[in-house]
Scaffold this motif. Structure first.
Motif: not given
Length: 364
Positions: A82-93
């Motif tokens: 979940a933390c890794e997905i959250r970090a990835y999505w922050a990069r996408v945004e």
């Protein structure tokens, strides 16, 4: 897993909403191996228990996550994933915000009215090439003139003659008549001449070759020709855009989702070219395109001795703060050398400036 209920690849694909083609790819990448493979037919079967992982893979692909990163997420415990997905999505945004800025620039650009006939544009430019702090010789060539800007990064035993010959073969464009519709054809023909010149310069050395990234000024546009991993950037309204694609093995792996940009920086084949000007290969298909110029634009052409070691954020800062092309070029080369200077480094910086109709010439 072998003792549980098994599904054919077709039934499994339907249940997890992944295509059979995708499942075969994920098998090859060791991301989602089948539970059993028929030894006679090679047909794949999957355990029902694998559906949860398959659905996670499908969801992450819908997010646009590269396969290499999905493999990492699937290996984590749920909380860590979940933390890794959250970090990835922050990069996408963050990346989406940057693309939004580019879209706004394109909208302004396409909506702009024509300039008055009394307004002209010209280039102010500077070029410099440096051996760096490690290499015994400089195999790069950098050139800037009133019309032509070019960087070539030679390699192999005859790398220096190859890069020099490639750029020299384009020099005639400084005085060539440039019609509105033939500039890209003219550039393509010039590259054919550059390929022949590289072959002659290599003098039978098959391992020699060079990259080539060049811009040809038409008075209102810049025509780009590019092959290899040297780069061209545009600084406009404070934002930095890379306008070339690297023709490298690692870039192809990134494009296919098999490698992340972070992994590419340490990949053992990061310098391996897919395209270049070389006597050892068939004539390369080069990238050709036109870019409309705006007053205040600043263009950078560089060898990978700069972009391979100085981050884009630092390149943007140095281009933004340097008052002239000359100061920008030397600041960029200094930054590469301060970071260790492991390779030859070459830079060309050119500013698009507005002048009145009775002012001619350009400065360097």
């Amino acid at each position: 897993m072998a003792g549980g209920r098994m599904l054919t690849i077709g039934a499994f694909a339907k249940a997890c909403r992944l295509s059979p083609k995708a499942l075969r790819l994920y098998d090859e990448l060791d991301l989602l191996k089948p539970g059993r493979v028929d030894p006679d037919t090679g047909y794949r079967y999957y355990a029902v228990e694998q559906l949860e992982k398959a659905r996670l893979v499908a969801w992450l692909r819908r997010l646009g996550m590269p396969l290499a990163r999905i493999r990492q997420v699937c290996a984590l415990r749920p909380a860590e994933a979940a933390c890794e997905i959250r970090a990835y999505w922050a990069r996408v945004e963050s990346d989406t915000a940057a693309r939004r800025d580019l879209a706004e620039f394109l909208i302004r650009h396409m909506s702009a009215t024509s300039r008055k006939d009394t307004t002209m544009l010209e280039l102010r430019y500077c070029a410099h090439s440096d051996r760096g702090r490690v290499r015994p010789a400089n195999q790069d060539t950098a050139y800037a003139g009133t019309r032509l800007l070019a960087v070539a990064d030679g390699y192999g035993p005859a790398g220096a003659p190859a890069s020099s010959a490639a750029v020299a073969a384009l020099r005639f464009l400084e005085t060539e008549e440039l019609g509105a519709g033939n500039v890209l054809n003219l550039l393509e023909e010039a590259v054919q001449g550059a390929t022949e010149a590289v072959r002659d310069a290599a003098d039978g050395t098959a391992e020699a070759g060079t990259t080539l990234t060049a811009l040809l000024w038409t008075g209102s546009r810049l025509a780009l020709v590019h092959v290899g991993d040297s780069r061209a950037y545009l600084l406009r309204d404070g934002a930095l855009f890379r306008i070339t694609d690297d023709h490298t093995v690692v870039q192809s792996l990134i494009d296919e989702g098999r490698l992340t940009p972070e992994e590419a920086t340490t990949h053992p084949q990061r310098a391996l070219l897919l395209k270049s000007l070389s006597p050892a290969t068939t004539p390369a298909t080069v990238d050709l395109r036109l870019h409309d110029a705006e007053p205040g634009d600043r263009y950078l052409l560089c060898s990978d001795g700069l972009c391979g070691i100085v981050p884009d954020a630092q390149i943007r800062h140095l281009l933004t703060t340097a008052p002239t092309p000359d100061t920008a070029v030397h600041a960029l080369i200094d930054a590469a050398n301060e970071a260790g200077g492991p390779d030859n480094v070459s830079c060309v910086v050119a500013d698009v400036v507005e002048t009145t109709a009775d002012v001619f010439g350009s400065g360097s």
